[in-house]
Design an enzyme around this catalytic site. Sequence first.
Site, short mmCIF file in Angstrom:
data_model
loop_
_atom_site.label_atom_id
_atom_site.label_comp_id
_atom_site.label_asym_id
_atom_site.label_seq_id
_atom_site.Cartn_x
_atom_site.Cartn_y
_atom_site.Cartn_z
N LYS A 82 40.19 52.95 38.74
CA LYS A 82 39.81 53.76 39.88
C LYS A 82 40.13 53.07 41.21
O LYS A 82 40.23 53.70 42.25
CB LYS A 82 38.29 54.03 39.84
N ASP A 97 44.88 47.98 43.50
CA ASP A 97 43.97 47.58 44.57
C ASP A 97 44.00 46.08 44.83
O ASP A 97 44.15 45.64 45.96
CB ASP A 97 42.53 48.04 44.26
N ASP A 132 44.03 39.51 40.90
CA ASP A 132 43.19 38.32 40.85
C ASP A 132 43.90 37.34 39.89
O ASP A 132 44.83 36.65 40.30
CB ASP A 132 41.81 38.77 40.36
N LYS A 143 44.54 37.74 45.53
CA LYS A 143 43.85 36.43 45.51
C LYS A 143 44.77 35.45 44.79
O LYS A 143 44.57 35.12 43.63
CB LYS A 143 42.54 36.54 44.72
N VAL A 157 35.18 40.98 46.76
CA VAL A 157 35.16 41.95 47.86
C VAL A 157 34.92 43.38 47.35
O VAL A 157 35.24 43.70 46.20
CB VAL A 157 36.48 41.91 48.68
N ARG A 173 32.78 51.92 46.66
CA ARG A 173 34.19 52.32 46.69
C ARG A 173 34.51 53.17 47.91
O ARG A 173 35.65 53.21 48.36
CB ARG A 173 34.54 53.12 45.43
P1 5GP Z 1 42.88 40.52 37.22
O1 5GP Z 1 43.29 41.00 35.88
O2 5GP Z 1 44.01 40.36 38.19
O3 5GP Z 1 42.07 39.24 37.10
O4 5GP Z 1 41.84 41.55 37.79
C1 5GP Z 1 42.23 42.69 38.44
C2 5GP Z 1 41.11 43.68 38.54
O5 5GP Z 1 39.84 43.02 38.68
C3 5GP Z 1 41.26 44.51 39.78
O6 5GP Z 1 42.06 45.67 39.55
C4 5GP Z 1 39.83 44.84 40.13
O7 5GP Z 1 39.40 45.97 39.43
C5 5GP Z 1 39.03 43.63 39.64
N1 5GP Z 1 38.78 42.66 40.70
C6 5GP Z 1 39.32 41.43 40.89
N2 5GP Z 1 38.83 40.83 41.98
C7 5GP Z 1 37.97 41.71 42.53
C8 5GP Z 1 37.14 41.69 43.73
O8 5GP Z 1 37.09 40.75 44.53
N3 5GP Z 1 36.40 42.81 43.94
C9 5GP Z 1 36.41 43.89 43.13
N4 5GP Z 1 35.63 44.92 43.46
N5 5GP Z 1 37.16 43.95 42.01
C10 5GP Z 1 37.93 42.87 41.72
#
Ligand code: 5GP
Length: 173
Positions: free
Chosen positions: A40, A96, A99, A127, A149, A161
Site C-alpha cells: 500500500k 515508497d 530499506d 535508507k 518514518v 498513511r
Molecule cells: P526492505 O525490504 O527494503 O527492508 O523494506 C521495504 C519495506 O519496509 C517498505 O516498502 C516499507 O513498507 C517498509 N519500511 C522500511 N522502512 C520503513 C520506514 O521507515 N517506515 C515505514 N512506515 N515503513 C518502512
Amino acid sequence: MVIGKPFLTVEQIQNRVKELARKISGDFNGKEILAVGILKGAFMFFADIVRHIDVPMKIDFLIASSYVKSQTSGEINIFADVREDIKGRDVLLIDDIVDTGLTLKYIHDMLLAKNPASLKICTFLDKKTRRKADLKIDYTGFEIPDNYVVGYGLDFDGRFRNLPYISVFKESI
Ligand code: 5GP
C-alpha cells in the site's frame, strides 16, 4: 506513540516529485511506460508522480508486505500480482521506501523473469546505509538516515498513511 514535526514538508516533497517526473519523462521519451506501484505504501507517491510524467503510460499495481509493525519480518508476501502483460514492456517500478532492499529485489527479480524490454526502479525514500540486497535504484526522491518514518503513504501499524508529509515516528519519547 509520537510523531515529530515534518521531516520532509509538503512543499519539499511536491518540488522533488516534479523534478523526478521531469527526469523520468526525458529518459522515457518516445516510449510507453508501464508504471507498477507497490501497495500500500506507494499509493500517494505513485498518484503524485504519474500526474507529472509527460509520457504515454499504463498503470498497474501489486500488493506486497514485508514488515510487521516497525520491525522487518524478513518474509515477503505478494497478496496481488500485476495483471498487465510485462513481456516486452518498459516497466517503471514505483515504491515508497527502500530499506534493506530485500522486498524490492524480490519484486524486481519476479518481474524481470517475465521479460520486460526494460525495468527501472523509482523510490520515494532510500535508507541507503541499511542496504542488504544488491539492487540498482534508478530514481530516488530523498536519501534519509536510519529512522522509522511515517506519512505520505507510509504507516505504523496501518496508521499515518494519510499525512501529506513525512515525519519520524517513535513508539515513546
Ligand atoms: P526492505 O525490504 O527494503 O527492508 O523494506 C521495504 C519495506 O519496509 C517498505 O516498502 C516499507 O513498507 C517498509 N519500511 C522500511 N522502512 C520503513 C520506514 O521507515 N517506515 C515505514 N512506515 N515503513 C518502512
